[in-house]
Design an enzyme around this catalytic site. Sequence first.
Site, PDB file in Angstrom:
ATOM      1  N   GLU A  87       2.536  -5.903  22.689  1.00  0.00           N
ATOM      2  CA  GLU A  87       3.171  -4.700  23.222  1.00  0.00           C
ATOM      3  C   GLU A  87       2.287  -4.018  24.273  1.00  0.00           C
ATOM      4  OE1 GLU A  87       3.705  -2.841  19.234  1.00  0.00           O
ATOM      5  OE2 GLU A  87       2.695  -1.114  20.103  1.00  0.00           O
ATOM      6  N   HIS A 140       7.815   1.153  18.872  1.00  0.00           N
ATOM      7  CA  HIS A 140       6.669   1.635  18.093  1.00  0.00           C
ATOM      8  C   HIS A 140       6.787   3.145  17.817  1.00  0.00           C
ATOM      9  CE1 HIS A 140       2.313   0.337  16.995  1.00  0.00           C
ATOM     10  NE2 HIS A 140       2.761   1.258  16.153  1.00  0.00           N
ATOM     11  N   ILE A 141       7.903   3.519  17.230  1.00  0.00           N
ATOM     12  CA  ILE A 141       8.172   4.943  16.972  1.00  0.00           C
ATOM     13  C   ILE A 141       8.322   5.236  15.478  1.00  0.00           C
ATOM     14  CG2 ILE A 141       9.222   5.541  19.185  1.00  0.00           C
ATOM     15  CD1 ILE A 141      11.992   5.051  17.808  1.00  0.00           C
ATOM     16  N   ARG A 175       2.127  -4.366  12.344  1.00  0.00           N
ATOM     17  CA  ARG A 175       1.582  -4.700  13.651  1.00  0.00           C
ATOM     18  C   ARG A 175       2.268  -5.969  14.127  1.00  0.00           C
ATOM     19  NH1 ARG A 175       0.207  -0.285  13.971  1.00  0.00           N
ATOM     20  NH2 ARG A 175      -1.861   0.634  14.317  1.00  0.00           N
ATOM     21  N   GLY A 191       0.852  -1.194   0.000  1.00  0.00           N
ATOM     22  CA  GLY A 191       0.000   0.000   0.000  1.00  0.00           C
ATOM     23  C   GLY A 191       0.880   1.233   0.000  1.00  0.00           C
ATOM     24  N   ARG A 192       0.413   2.289   0.694  1.00  0.00           N
ATOM     25  CA  ARG A 192       1.172   3.554   0.674  1.00  0.00           C
ATOM     26  C   ARG A 192       2.573   3.389   1.251  1.00  0.00           C
ATOM     27  NH1 ARG A 192      -3.819   4.903   2.679  1.00  0.00           N
ATOM     28  NH2 ARG A 192      -5.107   6.079   1.226  1.00  0.00           N
ATOM     29  N   ILE A 193       2.667   2.721   2.406  1.00  0.00           N
ATOM     30  CA  ILE A 193       3.987   2.607   3.066  1.00  0.00           C
ATOM     31  C   ILE A 193       4.884   1.645   2.282  1.00  0.00           C
ATOM     32  CG2 ILE A 193       5.198   1.943   5.188  1.00  0.00           C
ATOM     33  CD1 ILE A 193       2.639   2.828   6.725  1.00  0.00           C
TER      34      ILE A 193
HETATM   35  C1  GLV Z   1       1.003   3.351  13.999  1.00  0.00           C
HETATM   36  O1  GLV Z   1       1.319   2.220  14.229  1.00  0.00           O
HETATM   37  C2  GLV Z   1      -0.092   3.698  13.158  1.00  0.00           C
HETATM   38  O2  GLV Z   1      -0.898   2.815  12.819  1.00  0.00           O
HETATM   39  O3  GLV Z   1      -0.206   4.881  12.785  1.00  0.00           O
END
Ligand code: GLV
Length: 322
Positions: free
Chosen positions: A270, A288-289, A241, A157-159
């Site tokens: 987490e 998760h940063i 995730r 997708g986008r990422i």
């Molecule tokens: C972070 O994990 C998000 O879903 O924006």
Amino acid sequence: MKQVFVTRKIPENGIAILRERGFGVDVSPHDRPLTQDELIEFLQKKPYEAVLSMLSDRIDARVFDASPSTKIFANYAIGYDNFDIAEAKKRGIYLTNTPHGGVDRVAEHAWALILALSCKVVEGDGYVRAGKFTGFDPMLLQGMKVRGRVLGLVGAGRIGTEVAKIGALGFGMRIAYYDIVRNPEIEELHNATYWPTVEEVLKQSDIVSLHVPLCDATRHLIDASKMGMMKPSAYLVNTSRGAVVDEVALVDALRNGVIAGAGLDVFEHEPAISPGLTELSNVVLTPHIASSTVEAREEMAKMSVQNIVDMFLGGKPTDMVY
Ligand code: GLV
């Protein structure tokens, strides 16, 4: 005055937009995720019309029952696996996310993990700090050159598209990808090859980066048997995730040389981390940063509150998740 409850402190620009548009805003006083009981307790104090939620807030029938005045839950996140969508739909409750918030930043973070693994940045840093460095050693901490290798994307997708772009343009990598729908953009612009199964991508990739949402179909998508299909020299990177990967199986795979390393920004349970993971030297772990820059977090604040504003002042939020 419509009342909004924000479940954890967010950048001030978001709160300011809400106040300017005439909303009353209460922010959780706790600097930590709320338990569901705590969230319910807050929601029972006032008739909140909107809740700005974090990805760690489980928003389901219990919350809906406890706060019948709430018309919209606006997630401060791209992901929205914390929502019970079917239940919200049944009740006509709006659910939104921030689909464009921090996309390029998450891709950069995936790349930070890839390079940290392949250049042994964290191991090297630990080595120097421990006083072990005795001078140049031709055999010391040999990593993996990424140029020309195969970057495998599970989810494009986008990422995933941004990660592919950096791999193709920056490192001349060949891109193999799997998704439930084909992505003509990465095929045309980055010469990516589509494979109809995850397995095909895992088998041929030197680096596998995960970019799928968490749902029933993707929970433990990468389990022991899938890790067994990867090259023993391959790295697995997860910025999606945690539960997409079976973390217990991952610890085993990393311990036993089934794969060479893993870079994780997300964890199955987490903030708990599976036993054994932090003792391994072939993992790089971040809390998760992936979307954490001032710009990205302000962008997410703006997008998440805009959905609340649009809902009450414009009739419908922009980023509905269903
Ligand atoms: C972070 O994990 C998000 O879903 O924006």
